[in-house]
Design a protein around this motif. Structure first.
Motif, PDB file in Angstrom:
ATOM      1  N   GLY A 229      15.276  53.047  72.553  1.00  0.00           N
ATOM      2  CA  GLY A 229      16.487  52.923  73.642  1.00  0.00           C
ATOM      3  C   GLY A 229      16.508  51.685  74.209  1.00  0.00           C
ATOM      4  O   GLY A 229      17.312  51.035  74.550  1.00  0.00           O
ATOM      5  N   MET A 232      17.551  48.775  72.208  1.00  0.00           N
ATOM      6  CA  MET A 232      19.149  48.710  71.766  1.00  0.00           C
ATOM      7  C   MET A 232      19.907  47.981  72.526  1.00  0.00           C
ATOM      8  O   MET A 232      20.677  47.200  71.871  1.00  0.00           O
ATOM      9  CB  MET A 232      19.500  50.119  71.665  1.00  0.00           C
ATOM     10  N   ALA A 233      19.923  47.877  73.658  1.00  0.00           N
ATOM     11  CA  ALA A 233      20.817  47.146  74.677  1.00  0.00           C
ATOM     12  C   ALA A 233      20.823  45.535  74.296  1.00  0.00           C
ATOM     13  O   ALA A 233      21.679  45.035  74.123  1.00  0.00           O
ATOM     14  CB  ALA A 233      20.632  47.520  76.038  1.00  0.00           C
ATOM     15  N   ILE A 253      22.133  49.258  67.036  1.00  0.00           N
ATOM     16  CA  ILE A 253      21.830  50.406  66.257  1.00  0.00           C
ATOM     17  C   ILE A 253      21.210  50.347  64.879  1.00  0.00           C
ATOM     18  O   ILE A 253      21.682  49.127  64.352  1.00  0.00           O
ATOM     19  CB  ILE A 253      23.043  51.464  66.225  1.00  0.00           C
ATOM     20  N   ILE A 333      18.020  56.616  66.061  1.00  0.00           N
ATOM     21  CA  ILE A 333      18.846  55.440  66.230  1.00  0.00           C
ATOM     22  C   ILE A 333      19.460  54.891  64.848  1.00  0.00           C
ATOM     23  O   ILE A 333      19.922  53.715  65.031  1.00  0.00           O
ATOM     24  CB  ILE A 333      18.448  54.592  66.888  1.00  0.00           C
TER      25      ILE A 333
END
Lengths: 384, 246, 311
Positions: A229, A232-233, A253, A333
């Motif tokens: 998580g 991902m950004a 992703i 993901i």
């Protein structure tokens, strides 16, 4: 001590196996892949003659478990048990499936699984007592894998629910297995390329050691799903800002964050074990090598690294087994791999699909562990 | 150096508490990550409740694993249980090759969805490191020390409680720490089978394509894991920093 | 008094200790000496029942030790081993207090005893009571190990190679301390060693063991002059047996009234040391002085040599 005492583990295995046969459902017959089914015992399902043969074999196995003390005999009995249980579930699938019906599901029940665990426990115990050499362990694994794959290819279990699920997903399955192995090995490979020099550097420059190992330790502590998580950004931002990155497949992703996270996880065990392995090299050996006129590069590659190799490989073993497990999470993901089936199955409450993902994952991790353990042990033996 | 580490730890704790208590004050930081006016802070549940639920799940499961694993570890290192020692070590080695997610997934068919499969998976997987370290710790007690304890007239129970377990405790605590950290991660994944926890935030972000949710869920889970790990290390140092077993 | 009566230990078909019998006098040091694997440690460990005998009995002051629970028996018997076996997670004071606490002594009595013992072993309580074993030197660890064994004022102290891990100089000091402590507390000590010199130095009686059997159990001088078995003479060594014999007697025991112009030797010095001094000085006789430096007789080379012969 009497000669004919009852083996305590044998007693446990027999009690658990008998309880599973008597009180737990051997198979569950479901009208389709989602709906709950009704439970059937082994005796209720198999034709009488088969039932008698099957029970006779299992009683024989139980007797061996209770009274035999020679590990090879116990191992043979346990393998007989595995074969009988497998044959019984295969026959149950054939008997219960109406001809031509592809909707009904015959799922192995808890009785089957417990029975399999019981004979598996007996086999494990026998192998532990035999203390096979590394090559023998690998051979056993290969034989077992070959027999299982042959039976699967031959269609022995085609009427069972998990194989039904496989039949539906056959094309995707091969792809996801490849993706799974590729993610696990690829991240390991890149990690080794980085971690080895980093480990050597940490060994040579003790000031770096605390900081590097501490940082990697913190990364290792972050749970996989959280690290995915977190990555991902920034990866998404990178893809948006640099078109080339996006063309290379780097996106917020998918496989990219998974590979990066797995790479980061892989660093600590390899770096730490490289440092530990180099530390354990006896100063006398290094001194002697220098004394004989080796250059420092020759000392590093010819003496230090080659002596530290078993420890480094132990680190690689830890990483490989860990990665095979963590890749499963990558499916969340969009990274692919066998976790796809696990999480799809959870989403659709289709247990067969969950097992289609989980069983091969466990088999892969287990095989990797046996294989690399054997390599490490062989090396250690050769050096003693 | 220890000073800066303590400062970092305190900052992490402050950040975690602040985020959980007043999540909306962090909204401006996460807004750039959202699209089409989606919420920047998770709004389908209270973050503090979710975090506490997840920590509770982890602590309950790990406490149960600790009791059972230490008990089993003691049993197989007594003379009466010694014949099970080699087998139990093999089983632990095999068990640790099982990915935690697989344990979770396999628990679902057995007990259905919800908190239960998560608790079972955490319990089972948590057993392994604690059991392994309990055996390791008990077997590492120097024979001379055990001999001296018996020779001075300690009963087997007294010897276990006042000598063996205290000497094994650093390793046992390390096992508990490993279990805790693995369990925080597995509990987050437990959200996929319906257990309450911060994993829910990440999953919701994935489903609604909201990077802000994913990032805050990931950050909070990561912070909790690191702080738990850190607390355990501090406890170990505080209790056993001055004990050295030759 | 400890009576060891036809004590045997068998593991399967191998006999580790074979029908050992000996009577150990109260208030003395008895040394069991033998090569490794001779069964000497097993014999010692059967006295406090760390090893249960296969047959035979051990009586302490006439009471059969098999009659009481083993762990209660062991609390009455001190036990010190090679490598000390100190509890690494407990301080020096806590280590010494182990058996008194097991016996339920009150706090004040435990404290007083710990301080007393630390003093006896030349360890300042203020400095050492709170230390952990790993903070001590090897010699200090060994002393704490013996102090711990003596904590509950046991009448009997068993020691299994207690000085085996010490270097020669510290070992000699530890042996002297042990002799002092035996006199001070009037403890009955049974000590196991493989070192014949240690046995001669400490033991008022010495048992020589080989292959599970007690070959000879006698005073040290008798082992030298009348060995019962070829193995015993091999163990005692024949090359310097005269000097060993001399080392068993002190100058004070042999001194006759009179005075001498020669060098002075202490009454507590062995004849071996006295002879060495006389040879070094080229003198024929020495003046023997007591602990206060007062003359108490004289000693001639001839008198010393007479004690170096058997019979």
């Amino acid at each position: 001590m009497t000669q004919h005492r009852i083996d305590p583990l044998g007693a446990l295995v027999t009690a658990v196996g008998a309880a599973a046969l008597l009180w737990l459902p051997f198979v569950v017959l479901k009208p389709n892949r989602i709906l709950p089914g009704d439970a059937r015992s082994l005796i209720a399902v198999l034709p009488p003659s088969t039932t008698i043969a099957c029970l006779a074999c299992l009683i024989l196995v139980a007797l061996a478990a209770l009274a035999m003390s020679k590990p090879p005999v116990r191992l043979a009995a346990a393998l007989l048990g595995v074969i009988v249980v497998a044959a019984a579930i295969s026959t149950a699938g054939d008997v219960l499936t109406p001809p031509g019906n592809r909707v009904v599901r015959v799922a192995p029940g808890s009785g089957f699984w417990v029975l399999l665990v019981a004979v598996g426990l007996m086999a494990t115990d026998a192998i532990t007592r035999l203390r096979p050499r590394p090559a023998a362990r690998v051979l056993m694994l290969a034989l077992f894998a070959a027999v299982t794959l042959f039976a699967l290819a031959h269609g022995t279990f085609d009427h069972l629910s998990v194989m039904r699920e496989y039949a539906v997903n056959a094309g995707r399955f091969a792809h996801e297995v490849r993706q799974h192995v590729w993610l696990a090995l690829g991240s390991l490979g890149t990690a080794v390329i980085v971690a080895l020099p980093l480990g050597i550097l940490c060994h040579r420059v003790p000031r770096l050691r605390g900081g590097v190992l501490g940082t990697l330790n913190v990364i290792q502590t972050i749970p996989a799903i959280a690290l995915f998580g977190i990555l991902m950004a920034p990866l998404g931002a990178l893809a948006a800002a640099v078109p080339l990155a996006a063309q290379l497949g780097i996106r917020g992703i998918g496989a990219a964050p998974a590979v990066v996270a797995l790479f980061l996880y892989s660093l600590l065990p390899v770096v730490a074990n490289t440092v530990a392995g180099l530390k354990r090299v006896s100063p006398a050996a290094v001194e002697a090598a220098r004394g004989m006129g080796m250059t420092s590069w020759q000392v590093l590659t010819g003496v230090e690294l080659s002596l530290a190799l078993p420890t480094i490989l132990t680190g690689i073993r830890i990483v490989l087994v860990q990665n095979i497990g963590l890749v499963t999470v990558a499916a969340l993901i969009g990274g692919g791999g066998l976790g796809v089936f696990v999480f799809q199955g959870i989403g659709q409450t289709a247990i067969d699909l969950v097992l289609l993902g989980a069983i091969p994952t466990v088999a892969l991790a287990f095989s990797a562990a046996v294989l690399l353990d054997a390599v490490v042990e062989t090396m250690n033996r050769a050096r003693q | 150096m220890p000073g800066s580490a303590a400062l970092l730890r305190l900052a992490a704790l402050a950040l975690l508490v602040a985020f959980l208590l007043t999540p909306y004050s962090f909204a401006p930081l996460f807004e750039p990550l959202t699209q089409y006016g989606a919420p920047a802070i998770y709004d389908q549940g209270n973050l503090l409740t979710l975090a506490l639920a997840q920590i509770g799940t982890v602590l309950c499961a790990t406490a149960a694993s600790t009791l059972v694993a230490v008990g089993l570890g003691i049993a197989v290192t007594r003379p009466s249980g010694a014949q099970f020692l080699p087998l139990s070590r093999t089983l632990v080695n095999i068990g640790q090759t099982f990915p935690p997610v697989a344990v979770l997934a396999i628990a679902v068919p057995l007990v259905g969805f919800g908190l239960k499969p998560t608790l079972i998976a955490l319990f089972c997987y948590g057993l392994l490191p604690i059991f392994e370290n309990t055996i390791g710790g008990l077997r590492a007690c120097p024979p001379a020390v055990l001999e001296a304890a018996s020779g001075m007239g300690m009963s087997p129970g007294q010897r276990l409680l006042s000598i063996e377990l205290p000497l094994a405790m650093p390793l046992i605590l390390e096992g508990i720490r490993i279990s805790l950290v693995i369990n925080v991660g597995t509990a987050a994944i437990g959200s996929t089978v319906g257990a309450k926890g911060l994993g829910e935030v990440i999953i919701a972000g994935l489903l609604s394509n909201n990077a802000a949710f994913i990032l805050q869920g990931g950050l909070l889970t990561g912070l909790i894991a690191i702080l738990l790990y850190d607390t355990m290390v501090a406890v170990e140092r505080r209790l056993f920093g001055n004990v050295r077993i030759e | 008094m400890i009576t060891v009566d036809k004590l045997s230990k068998r593991y399967g078909t191998t006999t580790v200790v074979d029908q050992a019998s000996m009577v150990i006098e109260r208030n003395s040091i008895t040394v069991i000496v033998g090569t490794s694997g001779s069964g000497k440690s097993t014999l010692l460990r059967m006295i406090n029942r760390l090893v249960e005998p296969s047959s035979g009995r051990v009586l302490i002051d006439g009471n059969d030790t098999a009659r009481e629970p083993a762990h209660l028996l062991r609390r009455r018997i001190g036990y010190a081993i090679q490598g000390h076996g100190l509890f690494p997670h407990r301080t020096v004071a806590e280590n010494i207090a182990t058996v008194p606490r097991l016996l339920g002594w009150d706090q004040a009595r435990v404290r007083a005893r710990v301080d007393e013992l630390l003093g006896v072993f030349q360890l300042d309580p203020a400095e050492f009571a709170g230390k952990f074993p790993h903070q001590l030197s090897g010699g200090q660890q060994q002393r704490v190990g013996v102090a711990r064994a003596l904590a509950a004022e046991p009448a009997v102290l068993l020691m299994d190679e207690p000085f085996g891990a010490l270097d020669p100089i510290i070992r000699a000091k530890a042996q002297d301390d042990l002799l002092d402590i035996q006199r001070r507390f009037a403890t009955t000590i049974v000590l196991v060693t493989h070192d014949m010199d240690e046995a001669f130095r400490l033991g008022s009686r010495v048992a020589v063991m080989s292959q599970g059997r007690v070959l000879q159990y006698d005073r040290p001088a008798a082992l030298l002059t009348r060995p019962a078995d070829p193995f015993v003479s091999r163990m005692t060594g024949s090359a310097d047996r005269a000097m060993k014999l001399l080392s068993l007697t002190t100058a004070g025991e042999v001194a006759v009234p009179g005075s001498s112009n020669g060098p002075t030797v202490a009454a507590s010095a062995s004849l071996r040391d006295a002879l060495s001094e006389l040879v070094w000085r080229g003198a024929e006789s020495a003046a023997v002085v007591d602990a206060n430096g007062m003359p108490c007789g004289c000693l001639t080379v001839a008198a010393i040599l007479a004690h170096g012969r058997p019979g």
